[in-house]
Design a protein around this motif. Structure first.
Motif, short mmCIF file in Angstrom:
data_model
loop_
_atom_site.label_atom_id
_atom_site.label_comp_id
_atom_site.label_asym_id
_atom_site.label_seq_id
_atom_site.Cartn_x
_atom_site.Cartn_y
_atom_site.Cartn_z
N TRP A 160 0.82 -1.21 0.00
CA TRP A 160 0.00 0.00 0.00
C TRP A 160 0.85 1.26 0.00
N PHE A 161 2.08 1.15 0.48
CA PHE A 161 3.01 2.26 0.35
C PHE A 161 3.31 2.52 -1.12
N VAL A 162 3.51 1.46 -1.87
CA VAL A 162 3.79 1.60 -3.30
C VAL A 162 2.58 2.13 -4.05
N LEU A 163 1.39 1.64 -3.71
CA LEU A 163 0.19 2.01 -4.44
C LEU A 163 -0.33 3.41 -4.09
N PHE A 277 9.34 -6.12 -7.25
CA PHE A 277 8.09 -5.53 -7.71
C PHE A 277 8.10 -4.01 -7.50
N VAL A 278 8.58 -3.57 -6.35
CA VAL A 278 8.68 -2.14 -6.08
C VAL A 278 9.65 -1.48 -7.06
N ALA A 279 10.77 -2.15 -7.32
CA ALA A 279 11.76 -1.59 -8.24
C ALA A 279 11.18 -1.41 -9.64
N VAL A 280 10.47 -2.42 -10.11
CA VAL A 280 9.86 -2.34 -11.45
C VAL A 280 8.81 -1.24 -11.49
N MET A 281 7.96 -1.19 -10.47
CA MET A 281 6.93 -0.15 -10.41
C MET A 281 7.55 1.25 -10.41
N SER A 282 8.66 1.39 -9.70
CA SER A 282 9.33 2.69 -9.64
C SER A 282 9.92 3.07 -10.99
N LEU A 283 10.56 2.10 -11.66
CA LEU A 283 11.15 2.36 -12.97
C LEU A 283 10.10 2.72 -14.01
N LEU A 284 8.92 2.13 -13.88
CA LEU A 284 7.84 2.40 -14.83
C LEU A 284 7.05 3.67 -14.45
N TRP A 286 5.01 3.96 -11.87
CA TRP A 286 3.65 3.59 -11.43
C TRP A 286 3.49 3.67 -9.92
N THR A 287 4.41 4.31 -9.25
CA THR A 287 4.31 4.46 -7.80
C THR A 287 3.72 5.82 -7.45
N TRP A 288 3.70 6.13 -6.16
CA TRP A 288 3.05 7.35 -5.68
C TRP A 288 3.79 8.62 -6.03
N VAL A 289 5.04 8.51 -6.46
CA VAL A 289 5.83 9.71 -6.81
C VAL A 289 5.24 10.38 -8.05
#
Length: 289
Positions: A160-163, A277-284, A286-289
């Motif tokens: 949920w931190f990532v989302l 998973f967090v790394a991939v989401m960050s590179l794409l 797709w995270t909260w940033v």
């Protein structure tokens, strides 16, 4: 920023877990939330509107909304980014743990090594929150609790931190704290069920990749999209199934907890996959940033 925040938070976790549990507990206790709940009750408890789901919303959602607005409105400069990064790390560390299942089970494993089965059983009951009829059930009960506690203390918070960012991690932890003493919350119970449902499905996929995929898939293929199957329940069933066959250990003591040791190793491998998973989401992006 999500990936960097997680890396720093995990480094803090590693540092804390080299010390005693009391030191780590200071950073993840619910004392401020209890005081905040008491203050709201004293201020608005006599008001007719401060009841049921509205009281829960004021208690749980207000801090979350404030954190969300803070991260959404703060500037994008270098200094501002450093401040937001530090705050995100503080929130994430605060929401994690406060203790890993492996550390919680140290005395349980120690008792087994000393052939103190009664002492081990008492620690197992304390960890799992329920009782068993024999040692086979005790070992399975501990394995199930390893998966659910890992999910509650770490995996769901990270997901949920990532989302949703720090606000998402804080929301999950506040719901967890509130429901510990108010299990029938009219707003918090269904909201946490939804969050567990989503996070549980993500964790389940990670367990399938980290463990015995064939056994895990056969166990959950009919339940994965079932909205009536709780996320924690699915994580528990999938984790146990994904352990696969447990080989005999060299000593009798290890045989008594072989499944538990395999469960802990599986959660740790799954943690690596969630980190990826967090790394991939960050590179794409797709995270909260």
């Amino acid at each position: 920023m999500a990936l960097l925040t997680l890396i720093i938070a995990l480094l803090f976790e590693r540092y804390f877990h080299t010390g005693n549990s009391d030191e780590r507990q200071k950073y993840s206790n619910a004392n401020w939330f209890v005081a905040y709940q008491k203050r709201l009750g004293e201020s608005f408890g006599e008001q007719s509107w401060f009841k049921g789901w509205l009281a829960e919303a004021a208690l749980i959602l207000l801090p979350v909304i404030l954190i969300f607005l803070l991260f959404e409105t703060f500037g994008d400069g270098f200094i501002s980014s450093l401040i937001m990064l530090a705050l995100a790390v503080v929130i994430l560390v605060h929401c994690l743990g406060p203790e890993s299942p492996r550390k919680s089970l140290r005395e349980y494993f120690s008792d087994i090594a000393q052939d103190d089965e009664q002492g081990a059983y008492e620690h197992a009951v304390n960890f799992a929150g329920k009782e068993a009829d024999d040692w086979a059930q005790t070992q399975r009960m501990v394995s199930q609790a390893i998966f659910t506690e890992t999910q509650r203390r770490y995996a769901a918070v990270v997901i949920w931190f990532v989302l949703l960012g720090p606000a998402g991690a804080l929301l999950y932890r506040l719901l967890d704290w509130y429901l510990a003493n108010n299990p029938e919350g009219s707003l918090s119970a269904p909201l946490k069920s939804i969050m567990d449902w989503v996070a549980g499905r993500i964790s389940v996929l990670a367990y399938l990749l980290a463990g015995d995929m064939a056994s895990g898939v056969s166990k959950i293929k009919r339940k994965f999209f079932d909205f009536n199957v709780d996320g924690m329940e699915l994580v528990e069933e999938t984790g146990v199934a994904a352990i696969g066959p447990v080989l005999d250990c060299e000593t009798e003591q290890k045989q008594k907890v072989a499944e538990n040791l395999c469960a802990l190793k599986l959660t740790e491998r799954t943690g690596v996959i969630l980190f990826a998973f967090v790394a991939v989401m960050s590179l794409l992006g797709w995270t909260w940033v």
